[in-house]
Design a protein around this motif. Structure first.
Motif, PDB file in Angstrom:
ATOM      1  N   GLU A 172      -4.570   2.693   6.264  1.00 49.88           N
ATOM      2  CA  GLU A 172      -5.103   1.335   6.402  1.00 49.88           C
ATOM      3  C   GLU A 172      -6.599   1.297   6.113  1.00 49.88           C
ATOM      4  O   GLU A 172      -7.093   0.377   5.445  1.00 49.88           O
ATOM      5  CB  GLU A 172      -4.855   0.806   7.818  1.00 49.88           C
ATOM      6  CG  GLU A 172      -3.406   0.563   8.159  1.00 49.88           C
ATOM      7  CD  GLU A 172      -3.255   0.157   9.608  1.00 49.88           C
ATOM      8  OE1 GLU A 172      -3.334  -1.062   9.876  1.00 49.88           O
ATOM      9  OE2 GLU A 172      -3.069   1.043  10.469  1.00 49.88           O
ATOM     10  N   ILE A 173      -7.302   2.304   6.609  1.00 48.17           N
ATOM     11  CA  ILE A 173      -8.739   2.383   6.370  1.00 48.17           C
ATOM     12  C   ILE A 173      -9.001   2.593   4.881  1.00 48.17           C
ATOM     13  O   ILE A 173      -9.890   1.971   4.293  1.00 48.17           O
ATOM     14  CB  ILE A 173      -9.383   3.518   7.199  1.00 48.17           C
ATOM     15  CG1 ILE A 173      -9.118   3.323   8.697  1.00 48.17           C
ATOM     16  CG2 ILE A 173     -10.878   3.621   6.918  1.00 48.17           C
ATOM     17  CD1 ILE A 173      -9.564   2.008   9.263  1.00 48.17           C
ATOM     18  N   GLN A 194      -5.126   6.185   8.814  1.00 46.87           N
ATOM     19  CA  GLN A 194      -6.050   6.501   7.724  1.00 46.87           C
ATOM     20  C   GLN A 194      -5.712   5.708   6.469  1.00 46.87           C
ATOM     21  O   GLN A 194      -6.614   5.278   5.748  1.00 46.87           O
ATOM     22  CB  GLN A 194      -6.040   8.003   7.422  1.00 46.87           C
ATOM     23  CG  GLN A 194      -6.791   8.828   8.428  1.00 46.87           C
ATOM     24  CD  GLN A 194      -6.852  10.293   8.035  1.00 46.87           C
ATOM     25  OE1 GLN A 194      -6.117  10.758   7.170  1.00 46.87           O
ATOM     26  NE2 GLN A 194      -7.741  11.035   8.687  1.00 46.87           N
ATOM     27  N   LYS A 200      -5.573   2.050  14.095  1.00 43.11           N
ATOM     28  CA  LYS A 200      -5.461   2.038  12.632  1.00 43.11           C
ATOM     29  C   LYS A 200      -5.073   3.419  12.112  1.00 43.11           C
ATOM     30  O   LYS A 200      -5.453   4.432  12.680  1.00 43.11           O
ATOM     31  CB  LYS A 200      -6.800   1.653  11.988  1.00 43.11           C
ATOM     32  CG  LYS A 200      -7.368   0.330  12.441  1.00 43.11           C
ATOM     33  CD  LYS A 200      -6.841  -0.795  11.628  1.00 43.11           C
ATOM     34  CE  LYS A 200      -7.544  -2.091  12.014  1.00 43.11           C
ATOM     35  NZ  LYS A 200      -7.330  -3.134  11.082  1.00 43.11           N
ATOM     36  N   VAL A 221     -12.347  -0.586  10.590  1.00 39.42           N
ATOM     37  CA  VAL A 221     -11.551  -0.459  11.815  1.00 39.42           C
ATOM     38  C   VAL A 221     -11.661  -1.714  12.673  1.00 39.42           C
ATOM     39  O   VAL A 221     -11.079  -1.789  13.749  1.00 39.42           O
ATOM     40  CB  VAL A 221     -11.913   0.801  12.660  1.00 39.42           C
ATOM     41  CG1 VAL A 221     -11.649   2.069  11.909  1.00 39.42           C
ATOM     42  CG2 VAL A 221     -13.314   0.747  13.188  1.00 39.42           C
ATOM     43  N   GLY A 222     -12.415  -2.698  12.178  1.00 43.72           N
ATOM     44  CA  GLY A 222     -12.512  -3.973  12.889  1.00 43.72           C
ATOM     45  C   GLY A 222     -13.745  -4.100  13.755  1.00 43.72           C
ATOM     46  O   GLY A 222     -13.828  -4.995  14.584  1.00 43.72           O
ATOM     47  N   ALA A 250      -8.819   1.929  17.693  1.00 45.79           N
ATOM     48  CA  ALA A 250      -8.585   0.640  17.031  1.00 45.79           C
ATOM     49  C   ALA A 250      -7.134   0.474  16.597  1.00 45.79           C
ATOM     50  O   ALA A 250      -6.738  -0.601  16.143  1.00 45.79           O
ATOM     51  CB  ALA A 250      -9.514   0.494  15.833  1.00 45.79           C
ATOM     52  N   ARG A 295     -11.109   5.291  15.076  1.00 46.88           N
ATOM     53  CA  ARG A 295      -9.990   4.714  14.318  1.00 46.88           C
ATOM     54  C   ARG A 295      -8.732   4.665  15.183  1.00 46.88           C
ATOM     55  O   ARG A 295      -8.008   3.663  15.200  1.00 46.88           O
ATOM     56  CB  ARG A 295      -9.731   5.549  13.058  1.00 46.88           C
ATOM     57  CG  ARG A 295      -8.505   5.102  12.284  1.00 46.88           C
ATOM     58  CD  ARG A 295      -8.257   5.939  11.057  1.00 46.88           C
ATOM     59  NE  ARG A 295      -8.266   7.373  11.264  1.00 46.88           N
ATOM     60  CZ  ARG A 295      -7.251   8.072  11.807  1.00 46.88           C
ATOM     61  NH1 ARG A 295      -6.154   7.465  12.202  1.00 46.88           N
ATOM     62  NH2 ARG A 295      -7.335   9.384  11.945  1.00 46.88           N
ATOM     63  N   GLN A 296      -8.483   5.728  15.934  1.00 43.80           N
ATOM     64  CA  GLN A 296      -7.284   5.766  16.777  1.00 43.80           C
ATOM     65  C   GLN A 296      -7.346   4.723  17.893  1.00 43.80           C
ATOM     66  O   GLN A 296      -6.345   4.075  18.188  1.00 43.80           O
ATOM     67  CB  GLN A 296      -7.095   7.173  17.355  1.00 43.80           C
ATOM     68  CG  GLN A 296      -6.706   8.184  16.295  1.00 43.80           C
ATOM     69  CD  GLN A 296      -6.699   9.617  16.807  1.00 43.80           C
ATOM     70  OE1 GLN A 296      -7.425   9.967  17.729  1.00 43.80           O
ATOM     71  NE2 GLN A 296      -5.894  10.443  16.178  1.00 43.80           N
TER      72      GLN A 296
END
Length: 132
Positions: free
Chosen positions: A47-48, A45, A43, A80-81, A41, A38-39
């Motif tokens: 947003e997720i 938490q 983003k 996360v894309g 990406a 996640r980091q």
């Protein structure tokens, strides 16, 4: 005064430097867990959580889990894309990419019915038993 790591590597033969750089690139592509993914990406938490339609503390819980449903992992990776790919490596065979687990989760395994229709990521033995 001691020498730096860069100085030590620079003193090695070119082939060894190339091998070290290749391994560094490989290691740089690996991540320790979902939090690091996640980091990378970029983003948060929150947003997720919004993408998954859950609350932020639930994202934190997911990131700390050692075992989860593949569907949860797929949703998280997509949030996360990214795109989740499942690759099976068997001895003396080329890697096999699974597109879907299909109906494996809803089919009876060893004559017993399942109480839920999703397959856990830790159920590799059941998957192998079904295939065999």
């Amino acid at each position: 005064m001691g020498r730096s790591l860069d100085e030590l590597i620079a003193a090695l033969p070119a082939e060894e430097q190339a091998a070290i750089n290749a391994r560094y690139r490989d290691l740089k592509q690996e991540v320790e867990g979902l939090r690091e993914l996640r980091q990378i990406a970029g983003k948060a938490q929150a947003e997720i959580a919004t993408a998954l339609n859950i609350k932020q503390p639930s994202v934190s819980k997911i990131e700390k889990q050692a075992d989860m449903y593949l569907s949860t992992l797929r949703s998280y990776v997509e949030a996360v894309g990214g795109n989740l790919e499942l690759v099976v490596r068997l001895p003396a065979r080329a890697a096999i990419r699974l597109q879907s687990l299909g109906d494996i989760g809803s089919a009876p395994v060893s004559g017993k019915s399942r109480t839920h229709s999703r397959t856990k990521s830790g159920a590799a033995g059941k998957l192998a038993a079904k295939a065999g």
